[in-house]
Design a protein around this motif. Structure first.
Motif, PDB file in Angstrom:
ATOM      1  N   ARG A   1       0.824  -1.214   0.000  1.00 19.34           N
ATOM      2  CA  ARG A   1       0.000   0.000   0.000  1.00 19.34           C
ATOM      3  C   ARG A   1       0.854   1.259   0.000  1.00 19.34           C
ATOM      4  O   ARG A   1       0.482   2.267  -0.592  1.00 19.34           O
ATOM      5  N   GLU A   2       2.015   1.219   0.662  1.00 21.06           N
ATOM      6  CA  GLU A   2       2.932   2.367   0.615  1.00 21.06           C
ATOM      7  C   GLU A   2       3.471   2.565  -0.803  1.00 21.06           C
ATOM      8  O   GLU A   2       3.625   3.693  -1.259  1.00 21.06           O
TER       9      GLU A   2
ATOM     10  N   VAL B   1       0.924   4.279  -3.320  1.00 17.77           N
ATOM     11  CA  VAL B   1       0.776   5.737  -3.229  1.00 17.77           C
ATOM     12  C   VAL B   1       1.831   6.452  -4.080  1.00 17.77           C
ATOM     13  O   VAL B   1       1.573   7.528  -4.621  1.00 17.77           O
ATOM     14  N   ASP B   2       3.014   5.836  -4.236  1.00 15.01           N
ATOM     15  CA  ASP B   2       4.108   6.469  -4.977  1.00 15.01           C
ATOM     16  C   ASP B   2       4.075   6.184  -6.474  1.00 15.01           C
ATOM     17  O   ASP B   2       4.880   6.721  -7.221  1.00 15.01           O
TER      18      ASP B   2
ATOM     19  N   SER C   1      -2.766   8.089  -8.013  1.00 16.78           N
ATOM     20  CA  SER C   1      -1.906   6.945  -7.752  1.00 16.78           C
ATOM     21  C   SER C   1      -2.699   5.677  -8.036  1.00 16.78           C
ATOM     22  O   SER C   1      -3.927   5.709  -8.136  1.00 16.78           O
TER      23      SER C   1
ATOM     24  N   ALA D   1      -3.239   3.489  -6.029  1.00 14.82           N
ATOM     25  CA  ALA D   1      -4.047   3.187  -4.838  1.00 14.82           C
ATOM     26  C   ALA D   1      -5.452   3.767  -4.976  1.00 14.82           C
ATOM     27  O   ALA D   1      -6.420   3.185  -4.482  1.00 14.82           O
ATOM     28  N   ASP D   2      -5.581   4.897  -5.658  1.00 14.48           N
ATOM     29  CA  ASP D   2      -6.870   5.592  -5.776  1.00 14.48           C
ATOM     30  C   ASP D   2      -7.569   5.370  -7.105  1.00 14.48           C
ATOM     31  O   ASP D   2      -8.737   5.698  -7.245  1.00 14.48           O
TER      32      ASP D   2
END
Length: 161
Positions: free
Chosen positions: A40-41, A44-45, A55, A57-58
């Motif tokens: 998950r980290e 985001v990148d 990202s 993630a979204d």
């Protein structure tokens, strides 16, 4: 004839229900909570190559789901964060990272905004340093003509009222 219609209808319904059945979910979380937190980290990148401003993630895009799945697979295979990022850059280019590496190919990304600000500042500074053109004062003849023009303009305004 009726039996053929019913059989065809059942076949179509079964086929569409089989197609609607989702395959294995690409966003299935990893069993290890530490590995999932690491994934998950990384999400985001990493930039979605379809949405470009989100990202992975979204992003709801299918390719973002594929990229999340790829990252999770590489974590399970024991790759480091650096190796995962390098693999994504190899596949999609430097743009896939929200913070691209500083090198010759990405120099414009890092220094372009600074160059634009400095260039605009230089333009404003040189324009402010230009000599102001000083207007010479009116000589007595010109002042008399201006006064006469103002008086005649004032009279014509009063006549209009």
């Amino acid at each position: 004839m009726k039996q053929l219609f019913v059989a065809t209808a059942l076949t179509v319904m079964l086929a569409t229900s089989a197609m609607a059945e989702p395959a294995a979910a690409p966003d299935a979380a990893l069993a290890d909570p530490v590995a999932e937190a690491r994934a998950r980290e990384l999400f985001v990148d990493i930039r979605c190559v379809v949405c470009q401003h989100e990202s992975i993630a979204d992003s709801p895009a299918a390719i973002a789901a594929d990229m999340r799945k790829l990252v999770r697979e590489q974590i399970v295979n024991g790759k480091t964060d650096v190796e995962i990022r390098q693999d994504l850059v190899r596949r999609y280019g430097d743009y896939v990272l929200f913070t691209p590496p500083f090198r010759w190919g990405t120099l414009i990304l890092w220094l372009g905004p600074l160059a634009l600000v400095l260039g605009a500042g230089l333009v404003f500074w040189t324009r402010s340093r230009r000599r102001k053109e000083i207007t010479a004062p009116l000589d007595p003849r010109e002042e008399a003509e201006l006064a006469e023009w103002i008086r005649s303009a004032g009279k014509s305004d009063k006549q209009d009222i």
